[in-house]
Structures are given as C-alpha cells and as structure tokens.
Design a protein around this motif. Structure first.
Motif, PDB file in Angstrom:
ATOM      1  N   THR A  77      43.263-111.992  21.892  1.00  0.00           N
ATOM      2  CA  THR A  77      43.091-111.966  20.430  1.00  0.00           C
ATOM      3  C   THR A  77      42.864-113.366  19.882  1.00  0.00           C
ATOM      4  O   THR A  77      41.988-113.566  19.031  1.00  0.00           O
ATOM      5  CB  THR A  77      44.324-111.339  19.735  1.00  0.00           C
ATOM      6  OG1 THR A  77      45.489-112.060  20.134  1.00  0.00           O
ATOM      7  CG2 THR A  77      44.468-109.883  20.074  1.00  0.00           C
ATOM      8  N   THR A  80      39.237-114.538  20.985  1.00  0.00           N
ATOM      9  CA  THR A  80      38.117-113.962  20.233  1.00  0.00           C
ATOM     10  C   THR A  80      38.080-114.475  18.797  1.00  0.00           C
ATOM     11  O   THR A  80      37.018-114.564  18.206  1.00  0.00           O
ATOM     12  CB  THR A  80      38.179-112.420  20.217  1.00  0.00           C
ATOM     13  OG1 THR A  80      39.431-112.015  19.689  1.00  0.00           O
ATOM     14  CG2 THR A  80      37.978-111.864  21.609  1.00  0.00           C
ATOM     15  N   MET A  81      39.253-114.824  18.243  1.00  0.00           N
ATOM     16  CA  MET A  81      39.302-115.356  16.877  1.00  0.00           C
ATOM     17  C   MET A  81      39.083-116.866  16.839  1.00  0.00           C
ATOM     18  O   MET A  81      38.994-117.460  15.767  1.00  0.00           O
ATOM     19  CB  MET A  81      40.639-114.997  16.233  1.00  0.00           C
ATOM     20  CG  MET A  81      40.784-113.510  15.988  1.00  0.00           C
ATOM     21  SD  MET A  81      42.431-112.962  15.471  1.00  0.00           S
ATOM     22  CE  MET A  81      42.877-114.085  14.202  1.00  0.00           C
ATOM     23  N   SER A 111      50.317-114.736  18.957  1.00  0.00           N
ATOM     24  CA  SER A 111      49.917-114.520  20.354  1.00  0.00           C
ATOM     25  C   SER A 111      50.037-115.804  21.179  1.00  0.00           C
ATOM     26  O   SER A 111      50.445-115.765  22.342  1.00  0.00           O
ATOM     27  CB  SER A 111      48.500-113.962  20.434  1.00  0.00           C
ATOM     28  OG  SER A 111      47.567-114.879  19.906  1.00  0.00           O
TER      29      SER A 111
END
Length: 173
Positions: A77, A80-81, A111
């Motif tokens: 996460t 990808t961000m 995360s």
C-alpha cells in the motif's frame, strides 16, 4: 470569604492526596513504592553508558542495519501510494539478548510503522550489554528509512494529466 473557600479547597485536595485509596492500606502503598524502586533498578540504559555494548551477530549497529535492509519488505500500500519516510523506533536488548519493548517514536504511515516494528521484533538474539560485570538492559533508538527508487516504482513515474499536454511526477510524502 473567597480566601476561606480557596483554603478549604486546597485542604480538601491535600487530604485526597495523602489518603490511601479504597482497599489500600499503608502497607500496600509501601509495596507499590518498593515495586517502583525495583523497576527503576531494571531500567534500560543507553548504549553509550554501557561498558560493553550489545553486539548483533558479532558486529555492531551497522551490521544490524544491514540485516534490517536485507529482511525488510516494503508494504504494497505504501509502495503504490509512493509513501517514503523515516520511521524512528526504540527497543530494548534485555539481559538475555532478546529484542523487547519495540515502539514507534516517530510515525510516517501505519503500514510503514507496522513493518518497522515487525522487522525489529523478528531480530535474532544479540549478545547483551555489560555494565560492572553484569548483563544489563540497553535501550536503542533506531531509524528505519523507507525509500523508493523511481525506477522500480510505477507510482512515481511521470504521468500525463488528462486534458493537457503536460506531464507530472507525483509528490513524495
């Protein structure tokens, strides 16, 4: 008159402060103090104060940093961000060489914070620190840097802005 009420209030607060709580006797108050004194004796010290610092697999903190880099998995996460940053953790090497009390001091993203705690917590045993001939608990503050290379991360590659002839690279956080 105001001073009299203020004096009564202060007296009431002092009375509350020095009165044992319900179900607590003066002896149990003393036991809590003795427990607190014992806890102070078991407090972790700084690596600089230890006569002999803890050793990670025969090496020092640099070897531990290499081990962390080899075993770290960048959270999908965050990847990808395009989230990057430095998570600062504290942990204690106890008298047996185990890593305990892992905490995040400076957070970046949930995360990344979880991955930092995971990787430090799964550390193999260390050789404990020594002070005055006895093993002691040693507290470390350790930064874990999460950095993405632009080549490997499609989220940070330039992209076309719809309706224009311009392209843009997303901001890193």
């Amino acid at each position: 008159m105001k001073y009299l009420r203020l004096l009564q209030f202060v007296f009431f607060l002092l009375l509350l402060r020095f009165t044992p709580a319900a179900g607590q006797t003066p002896d149990s108050t003393m036991a809590a103090t003795q427990t607190a004194d014992t806890t102070v004796a078991e407090k972790a010290i700084s690596p600089d104060k230890a006569e002999q610092r803890p050793k990670f697999q025969g090496g020092d903190e640099k070897k531990f940093a290499r081990w962390v880099a080899e075993h770290m998995e960048y959270p999908i996460t965050a990847k990808t961000m395009g989230i990057t940053g430095r998570v600062i953790c504290t942990f204690v090497i106890d008298k047996e060489g185990q890593v305990t009390n892992v905490k995040v001091v400076r957070k970046v993203h949930p995360s990344l914070d979880q991955e930092a705690v995971r990787i430090i917590s799964m550390s193999p045993k260390w050789t404990p620190g020594v002070q005055k001939g006895k093993e002691v608990r040693v507290r470390y503050t350790f930064p874990i840097i999460f950095n993405l290379n632009n080549k490997n991360n499609s989220a940070l590659q330039p992209f076309d802005i719809p309706g224009t002839n311009k392209s843009r690279t997303p901001n890193k956080r």
